[in-house]
Design a protein around this motif. Structure first.
Motif, PDB file in Angstrom:
ATOM      1  N   ASP A 221       2.350 -22.959  23.035  1.00 44.45           N
ATOM      2  CA  ASP A 221       1.905 -23.914  21.858  1.00 44.45           C
ATOM      3  C   ASP A 221       0.501 -23.638  21.429  1.00 44.45           C
ATOM      4  OD1 ASP A 221       4.332 -25.508  21.927  1.00 44.45           O
ATOM      5  OD2 ASP A 221       3.717 -26.910  23.296  1.00 44.45           O
ATOM      6  N   ASP A 222      -0.138 -22.765  22.404  1.00 43.93           N
ATOM      7  CA  ASP A 222      -1.597 -22.790  22.196  1.00 43.93           C
ATOM      8  C   ASP A 222      -1.935 -21.252  21.438  1.00 43.93           C
ATOM      9  OD1 ASP A 222      -2.215 -24.679  23.429  1.00 43.93           O
ATOM     10  OD2 ASP A 222      -2.507 -24.103  25.504  1.00 43.93           O
ATOM     11  N   VAL A 223      -1.186 -20.306  21.840  1.00 45.86           N
ATOM     12  CA  VAL A 223      -1.329 -19.031  21.046  1.00 45.86           C
ATOM     13  C   VAL A 223      -0.174 -18.128  21.175  1.00 45.86           C
ATOM     14  CG1 VAL A 223      -1.655 -17.799  23.355  1.00 45.86           C
ATOM     15  CG2 VAL A 223      -2.663 -16.905  21.343  1.00 45.86           C
ATOM     16  N   ALA A 224       0.210 -17.161  20.121  1.00 43.07           N
ATOM     17  CA  ALA A 224       1.554 -16.448  19.866  1.00 43.07           C
ATOM     18  C   ALA A 224       1.333 -15.257  20.621  1.00 43.07           C
ATOM     19  CB  ALA A 224       1.623 -15.951  18.423  1.00 43.07           C
ATOM     20  N   PRO A 225       2.212 -14.601  21.188  1.00 43.37           N
ATOM     21  CA  PRO A 225       2.196 -13.370  22.052  1.00 43.37           C
ATOM     22  C   PRO A 225       1.604 -12.385  21.324  1.00 43.37           C
ATOM     23  CG  PRO A 225       4.462 -14.375  22.011  1.00 43.37           C
ATOM     24  CD  PRO A 225       3.684 -15.037  21.106  1.00 43.37           C
ATOM     25  N   TYR A 226       1.681 -12.134  19.961  1.00 44.44           N
ATOM     26  CA  TYR A 226       1.032 -10.882  19.339  1.00 44.44           C
ATOM     27  C   TYR A 226      -0.470 -11.023  19.142  1.00 44.44           C
ATOM     28  CZ  TYR A 226       1.070 -14.017  15.153  1.00 44.44           C
ATOM     29  OH  TYR A 226       1.037 -14.961  14.323  1.00 44.44           O
ATOM     30  N   GLU A 227      -0.987 -12.331  19.317  1.00 44.33           N
ATOM     31  CA  GLU A 227      -2.322 -12.520  19.107  1.00 44.33           C
ATOM     32  C   GLU A 227      -3.191 -12.155  20.336  1.00 44.33           C
ATOM     33  OE1 GLU A 227      -3.083 -16.324  16.620  1.00 44.33           O
ATOM     34  OE2 GLU A 227      -1.757 -16.834  18.050  1.00 44.33           O
ATOM     35  N   VAL A 251      -4.946  -6.653  27.521  1.00 45.82           N
ATOM     36  CA  VAL A 251      -3.498  -7.278  27.707  1.00 45.82           C
ATOM     37  C   VAL A 251      -2.603  -6.262  27.136  1.00 45.82           C
ATOM     38  CG1 VAL A 251      -1.868  -9.083  26.734  1.00 45.82           C
ATOM     39  CG2 VAL A 251      -4.323  -9.803  27.317  1.00 45.82           C
ATOM     40  N   ASP A 252      -1.617  -5.823  27.802  1.00 43.02           N
ATOM     41  CA  ASP A 252      -0.923  -4.773  27.841  1.00 43.02           C
ATOM     42  C   ASP A 252       0.672  -5.101  27.071  1.00 43.02           C
ATOM     43  OD1 ASP A 252      -2.595  -2.054  28.520  1.00 43.02           O
ATOM     44  OD2 ASP A 252      -2.641  -3.585  30.224  1.00 43.02           O
ATOM     45  N   TYR A 253       0.880  -6.375  27.552  1.00 40.08           N
ATOM     46  CA  TYR A 253       2.247  -7.029  27.483  1.00 40.08           C
ATOM     47  C   TYR A 253       2.376  -8.362  27.199  1.00 40.08           C
ATOM     48  CZ  TYR A 253       6.906  -8.366  28.340  1.00 40.08           C
ATOM     49  OH  TYR A 253       8.234  -9.109  28.237  1.00 40.08           O
ATOM     50  N   ALA A 254       3.098  -8.942  26.033  1.00 32.88           N
ATOM     51  CA  ALA A 254       3.226 -10.329  25.940  1.00 32.88           C
ATOM     52  C   ALA A 254       4.528 -10.678  25.610  1.00 32.88           C
ATOM     53  CB  ALA A 254       2.208 -11.003  24.917  1.00 32.88           C
ATOM     54  N   SER A 255       5.420 -11.305  26.460  1.00 31.67           N
ATOM     55  CA  SER A 255       6.704 -11.389  26.091  1.00 31.67           C
ATOM     56  C   SER A 255       6.927 -12.296  24.899  1.00 31.67           C
ATOM     57  CB  SER A 255       7.438 -11.940  27.172  1.00 31.67           C
ATOM     58  OG  SER A 255       8.917 -12.536  27.082  1.00 31.67           O
ATOM     59  N   GLN A 256       8.194 -12.052  24.212  1.00 30.19           N
ATOM     60  CA  GLN A 256       8.465 -12.636  22.937  1.00 30.19           C
ATOM     61  C   GLN A 256       9.563 -13.810  23.106  1.00 30.19           C
ATOM     62  OE1 GLN A 256       8.294 -10.781  19.225  1.00 30.19           O
ATOM     63  NE2 GLN A 256       8.441  -8.802  20.202  1.00 30.19           N
ATOM     64  N   VAL A 257       9.789 -13.723  24.555  1.00 29.88           N
ATOM     65  CA  VAL A 257      10.796 -14.753  25.002  1.00 29.88           C
ATOM     66  C   VAL A 257      10.226 -15.644  25.792  1.00 29.88           C
ATOM     67  CG1 VAL A 257      12.906 -15.206  26.166  1.00 29.88           C
ATOM     68  CG2 VAL A 257      12.792 -13.250  25.028  1.00 29.88           C
ATOM     69  N   GLU A 258      10.483 -17.264  25.580  1.00 34.09           N
ATOM     70  CA  GLU A 258       9.733 -18.234  26.174  1.00 34.09           C
ATOM     71  C   GLU A 258      10.575 -18.683  27.291  1.00 34.09           C
ATOM     72  OE1 GLU A 258       9.117 -21.504  23.501  1.00 34.09           O
ATOM     73  OE2 GLU A 258       7.955 -20.297  22.180  1.00 34.09           O
ATOM     74  N   VAL A 259       9.821 -18.992  28.486  1.00 31.30           N
ATOM     75  CA  VAL A 259      10.809 -19.313  29.663  1.00 31.30           C
ATOM     76  C   VAL A 259      10.890 -21.093  29.393  1.00 31.30           C
ATOM     77  CG1 VAL A 259       9.886 -17.713  31.157  1.00 31.30           C
ATOM     78  CG2 VAL A 259       8.467 -20.133  30.800  1.00 31.30           C
ATOM     79  N   SER A 260      11.545 -21.691  30.556  1.00 38.45           N
ATOM     80  CA  SER A 260      11.879 -23.098  30.226  1.00 38.45           C
ATOM     81  C   SER A 260      10.766 -24.208  30.010  1.00 38.45           C
ATOM     82  CB  SER A 260      12.601 -23.485  31.411  1.00 38.45           C
ATOM     83  OG  SER A 260      12.029 -23.313  32.555  1.00 38.45           O
ATOM     84  N   SER A 261       9.662 -23.620  30.581  1.00 40.79           N
ATOM     85  CA  SER A 261       8.364 -24.440  30.521  1.00 40.79           C
ATOM     86  C   SER A 261       7.585 -24.131  29.337  1.00 40.79           C
ATOM     87  CB  SER A 261       7.430 -24.181  31.771  1.00 40.79           C
ATOM     88  OG  SER A 261       7.247 -22.628  31.865  1.00 40.79           O
ATOM     89  N   LYS A 262       8.016 -23.529  28.257  1.00 39.41           N
ATOM     90  CA  LYS A 262       7.421 -23.068  27.043  1.00 39.41           C
ATOM     91  C   LYS A 262       6.177 -22.433  27.289  1.00 39.41           C
ATOM     92  CE  LYS A 262      10.256 -25.527  24.476  1.00 39.41           C
ATOM     93  NZ  LYS A 262      11.174 -24.878  23.704  1.00 39.41           N
TER      94      LYS A 262
END
Length: 307
Positions: A221-227, A251-262
């Motif tokens: 909710d606070d930031v998008a992965p690509y940011e 930051v080398d990697y940010a997943s585009q799939v959210e886990v259950s805790s958002k």
């Protein structure tokens, strides 16, 4: 009352997990150090371990020989395969039999031609039965040429077959050698000399230690992965005795799939630091300051400024 308390505790937990400060920092209070690569190098063949070449806490390069399975039988088969290949090459190098057959065919053909010319000058000088015998001999000689040409072609094919058989034995020898898939630290020697292993049984555990990563989770909710990709991060790593050290990474990697805790998963790679050891320590032993499993705090610059 209990529900209100539970909600309050949950709110405190999430706030402690990640905060966003007025300075343009994304703060992740709880993160952990993990290896970038870690593998239990397995045996690829069945058999007893004949020799182990490494020790715990030893650095190895990519392709380093870690251990070897007994290969006495395979070496004997290699010698046999090399002998068969050399014999096949000797047969295929010279087409002596083909040349001999062609020469014999030429002689037989000439004999028939001579008899025909003699009979043309003096009819009946060469009996018909003799001429037919000569013609049959010439036909047999011609057939023998074809046989020898086929044999020579088979000899060449045999060389190729023997080469493949030798390559197969060499491959099996290589499979009986257990090598490091990449440069790393020997974290643990699992196998023992003399112990029987099956394909897939782990023999040596190799961990990349010269470079590690910090794993963390960020609220979607606070930031998008690509940011976050490429953003500068300051990592505070907790050491024994309450000490803390800071390292800088991106930051080398940010997943585009959210886990259950958002939340979504990110990681930040950083260089490790080798620790000098006393002279009495084994020459092969290497230790690093940061280790997988250590707790860390991450601060990410969202405004592209530097720490």
């Amino acid at each position: 009352m209990m529900n209100t308390l539970a909600i309050a505790l949950m709110t405190l937990t999430i706030t402690g997990h990640q905060t966003d400060t007025p300075r343009g920092l994304l703060v992740i209070e709880r993160a952990s150090v993990k290896p970038i690569r870690s593998i239990q190098v397995p045996a690829r063949q069945a058999g007893p371990i004949s020799e182990i070449f490494v020790e715990e806490n030893q650095l190895v390069v990519e392709g380093a020989l870690l251990a070897k399975l007994d290969d006495a039988e395979t070496l004997i088969r290699k010698l046999a395969a090399e002998g068969e290949l050399n014999a096949a090459r000797a047969q295929a190098e010279e087409d002596v039999e083909v040349a001999t057959a062609k020469a014999a065919h030429g002689v037989a053909r000439a004999e028939v031609d001579d008899s025909i010319r003699v009979n043309a000058l003096a009819p009946g000088a060469i009996a018909g039965t003799e001429l037919r015998r000569q013609e049959l001999t010439e036909q047999r000689a011609g057939a023998q040429v074809k046989v020898e040409e086929v044999n020579f072609a088979v000899a060449k094919l045999t060389v190729s077959i023997r080469e493949q058989q030798l390559a197969l034995v060499n491959h099996e020898l290589a499979e009986r050698q257990i090598k490091a898939p990449w440069a790393g630290l020997i974290e643990k020697v699992i196998g023992e000399e003399g112990a029987w292993v099956q394909p897939g049984d782990p023999v040596v555990n190799v961990v990349q230690m010269d470079r590690l990563r910090v794993d963390a989770f960020v609220k979607a909710d606070d930031v998008a992965p690509y940011e976050l990709i490429g953003k500068t991060a300051e990592i505070t790593i907790s050491l024994p005795n309450g000490r803390k050290e800071k390292v800088i990474g991106k930051v080398d990697y940010a997943s585009q799939v959210e886990v259950s805790s958002k939340d979504f998963h990110i990681w930040i790679e950083f260089d490790n630091v080798r620790v000098p050891l006393p002279e009495s320590t084994k020459d092969s032993a290497v230790y690093f300051l940061y280790r997988p499993g250590m707790a860390a705090k991450v601060e990410i610059r969202m405004d592209d400024s530097q720490f």
